[in-house]
Design a protein around this motif. Structure first.
Motif, short mmCIF file in Angstrom:
data_model
loop_
_atom_site.label_atom_id
_atom_site.label_comp_id
_atom_site.label_asym_id
_atom_site.label_seq_id
_atom_site.Cartn_x
_atom_site.Cartn_y
_atom_site.Cartn_z
N THR A 407 0.88 -1.02 -0.21
CA THR A 407 -0.13 0.00 0.05
C THR A 407 0.78 1.30 0.11
OG1 THR A 407 -1.95 1.26 1.06
CG2 THR A 407 0.02 0.14 2.55
N SER A 408 0.22 2.32 0.43
CA SER A 408 1.15 3.75 0.43
C SER A 408 1.44 4.07 1.91
CB SER A 408 0.02 4.66 -0.09
OG SER A 408 0.94 5.77 -0.73
N ASP A 409 2.71 4.65 1.91
CA ASP A 409 3.07 5.09 3.15
C ASP A 409 3.29 6.68 2.98
OD1 ASP A 409 5.46 6.01 4.90
OD2 ASP A 409 5.36 3.94 5.59
N ASN A 410 4.31 7.52 2.96
CA ASN A 410 4.43 8.80 2.56
C ASN A 410 4.85 9.03 1.23
OD1 ASN A 410 3.61 9.77 5.31
ND2 ASN A 410 5.82 9.27 6.01
N MET A 417 1.89 4.77 -7.39
CA MET A 417 1.91 3.78 -8.02
C MET A 417 3.43 3.41 -8.18
SD MET A 417 -0.65 1.75 -7.96
CE MET A 417 0.03 0.40 -8.70
N ASP A 418 4.07 4.31 -8.73
CA ASP A 418 5.55 4.15 -8.86
C ASP A 418 6.31 3.45 -7.73
OD1 ASP A 418 4.99 5.46 -11.31
OD2 ASP A 418 6.07 7.24 -10.56
N ILE A 419 6.01 4.04 -6.69
CA ILE A 419 6.75 3.27 -5.40
C ILE A 419 6.25 1.75 -5.20
CG2 ILE A 419 6.88 3.55 -2.82
CD1 ILE A 419 6.51 6.56 -3.23
N ILE A 420 4.90 1.75 -5.29
CA ILE A 420 4.25 0.22 -5.40
C ILE A 420 5.00 -0.73 -6.24
CG2 ILE A 420 2.14 -0.84 -5.61
CD1 ILE A 420 0.78 1.34 -3.96
N GLY A 432 6.17 -15.17 -1.81
CA GLY A 432 4.82 -15.20 -0.97
C GLY A 432 3.77 -14.66 -1.93
N GLU A 433 2.49 -14.74 -1.37
CA GLU A 433 1.20 -14.29 -2.13
C GLU A 433 1.27 -12.55 -1.71
OE1 GLU A 433 -2.33 -16.18 -1.25
OE2 GLU A 433 -1.42 -18.10 -1.04
N TYR A 434 0.56 -11.85 -2.56
CA TYR A 434 0.51 -10.43 -2.39
C TYR A 434 -0.70 -10.03 -3.04
CZ TYR A 434 2.09 -9.80 -7.08
OH TYR A 434 2.14 -9.66 -8.51
N VAL A 435 -1.06 -8.66 -2.49
CA VAL A 435 -2.26 -8.00 -3.38
C VAL A 435 -1.67 -6.36 -3.14
CG1 VAL A 435 -4.20 -9.45 -2.72
CG2 VAL A 435 -3.53 -7.72 -0.89
N THR A 436 -2.17 -5.78 -4.08
CA THR A 436 -1.70 -4.27 -4.11
C THR A 436 -3.14 -3.49 -3.77
OG1 THR A 436 -0.36 -4.92 -5.80
CG2 THR A 436 -0.80 -2.50 -5.39
N ILE A 437 -2.97 -2.76 -2.53
CA ILE A 437 -4.11 -1.75 -2.49
C ILE A 437 -3.63 -0.55 -1.92
CG2 ILE A 437 -6.33 -1.53 -1.09
CD1 ILE A 437 -6.19 -4.50 -0.52
N PRO A 438 -3.65 0.59 -3.15
CA PRO A 438 -2.80 1.65 -2.56
C PRO A 438 -3.55 2.71 -1.69
CG PRO A 438 -3.45 1.62 -5.28
CD PRO A 438 -3.97 0.47 -4.40
#
Length: 495
Positions: A407-410, A417-420, A432-438
């Protein structure tokens, strides 16, 4: 501070110096090391910094009315101003600050804690144990400084020497009995805690950290800086299990006491057990040696044993009884450091400050020992910071956690999205399994709504921070409030 009139010679009474020009028998209004704060009759201490050198500002501060300047370099004196030459102006600032505030460290018990890890948690544990025994305690640390009911957010782990002495003075005026502070190796190197003797100095552990162009040139230098604390304290309390013990003790002038797992220590942790019940995690152990009793701490992990043992070793010297120590440790928690947020007994949800690969690896390895149903790790990475940190954290989480929620931090000035996508490059290096939720709140909601019995879910990276920095603006965001909102929006989550 203007009313604090005193003679310059009083400020210099405990240090070595040469008078290059003028006289020390003059009245001083304020002691200053920031040229912008100079006023009439100030004494200005010239610090040679990494960015600018205050010796260059002497003509400006004289125009503003400075009566005296303290220098460590050869300069040509300006008529009508007192010039004091010392070997080291940072050390001079510390000694003069102590005198300026009338040596407050002599009126309060001072405890200084140094080490790579454990400083923050241990200071809060000590404060909580001492306060529970009626010993009023102030705190100076990475997150904040606390004086009575006043909390001041921190800029550095250890403030500048003038500020340290000013805080000590406020604590004495507030009627406090003791102060516990984090002492970074930077602070020891830059004389921020010079000019007084600690009652107790503490060494927690040492790992190769903080080595780089702006900090320590190499590990030997880092170790040497840590060792300086033990040349300016009465009692030194050391982690006797640490492989660098000898290096840190080198040249010490204090009494020595040790703690740890090894039976050669003065205070020993025995029969260590991990404790897991109803969504709470912790450790249990028996203390032997100087003291003899059972301890339970509701903070998970082997390092919790070290942190609590350190706190016990310190508080023992304040004659706090075993029962009070045990009781206080049982309830202690530190904001943003493996902070468990009670939601339900089905799974464990926690917030932690881990925001680099080393910290995340240590945290996830610790939590795996509790054999969770699944280990779920949610994190993002800060923008405008090294990309390598993103790849490394992604890889560590993918390798150790069963599910990584990116997800997003600072984001700061970068696109989230570039950081992610950078983090995902690391995630793909392991399996590992993963999901992306900004959106961070939605990512937390996903973790809570999809949690399975026995899961340990860790929200990493923000810890005690209560903001999110986007394009130069800090927006209020506290994960504890997000969790409360999510529960309010879906009360069934608590079942």
């Amino acid at each position: 501070m203007g009313e604090n009139k005193m003679k310059l010679e009083k400020l210099l009474e405990r240090m070595d110096y040469k008078v290059l020009a003028g006289s020390t028998d003059i009245e001083i209004s304020t002691l200053v090391y920031d040229s912008r704060k100079v006023e009439k009759a100030s004494v200005f201490v010239c610090i040679s910094g990494a960015v600018s050198d205050a010796h260059d500002f002497i003509p400006d501060v004289v125009k503003k009315g400075a009566a005296a300047v303290v220098v460590e370099k050869d300069v040509t004196p300006i008529e009508g101003v007192t010039y004091i030459k010392v070997d080291n102006t940072r050390l001079a600032l510390a000694c003069m600050s102590a005198a300026y505030f009338d040596y407050p460290a002599e009126k309060i018990k001072t405890i200084g804690i140094t080490g790579t890890k454990g400083k923050t948690t241990t200071t809060y544990m000590v404060k909580s144990i001492l306060e529970s025994a009626g010993i009023k305690t102030g705190l100076i640390g990475t997150i904040e400084s606390i004086c009575g009911d006043k909390r001041i957010p921190s800029a550095n782990t250890t403030p500048e020497s003038y500020r340290v002495q000013e805080l000590f003075k406020e604590m004495v005026d507030e009627g406090l009995d003791a102060v516990v502070m984090e002492v970074s190796s930077q602070a020891l190197m830059l004389h921020r805690v010079s000019g007084f003797t600690f009652d107790i100095g503490v060494f927690t552990n040492l790992e190769p950290d903080h080595i780089g162009e702006h900090e320590h040139k190499d590990f030997a230098d880092y170790m040497h800086c840590k060792s300086l604390l033990f040349r300016q304290c009465r009692l030194g309390i050391f982690n006797g299990d640490d492989e660098h013990l000898e290096g840190v003790m080198k040249g010490h002038t204090c009494q020595v006491e040790t703690y740890g797992y090894k039976s050669t220590n003065n205070l020993i942790a025995e029969n260590v057990e991990l404790k897991k019940e109803h969504g709470a995690l912790g450790v249990k152990y028996h203390v032997s040696g100087l003291l003899d009793f059972d301890v339970e701490v509701n903070v998970p992990g082997k390092f919790s044993v070290y942190n609590s043992l350190t706190a016990i070793a310190i508080c023992h010297h304040f004659n706090v009884d075993k029962k009070a120590i045990g009781e206080a440790l049982h309830h202690v928690s530190v904001k943003g450091r493996i902070e468990i947020v009670p939601v339900t007994k089905r799974y464990t949800l926690m917030i932690d400050y881990a925001h680099n690969a080393m910290a995340l690896e240590s945290l996830l390895t610790t939590l795996k020992e509790y054999e969770p149903g699944r280990l779920v790790c949610l994190f993002g990475c800060g923008g405008n910071r090294a990309k390598s940190r993103r790849y490394e954290m992604g890889e560590v989480s993918s390798r150790l956690a069963d599910l990584t929620v990116v997800t997003s931090d600072n984001p700061r000035d970068e696109e989230p999205m570039d950081i992610i996508n950078d983090i995902l490059q690391g995630v793909h290096k392991a399996d590992g399994e993963y999901v992306t939720i900004p959106d961070r709140k939605e990512a937390i909601r996903y973790c809570m709504e999809n949690a399975k019995d026995g899961d340990i879910i860790v929200l990493a990276g923000k810890g005690h921070e209560d903001y999110q920095e986007i394009k130069g603006v800090k927006h209020h965001m506290d994960e504890r409030e997000l969790i409360a909102d999510i529960i309010k929006e879906n009360p069934d989550i608590r079942l």
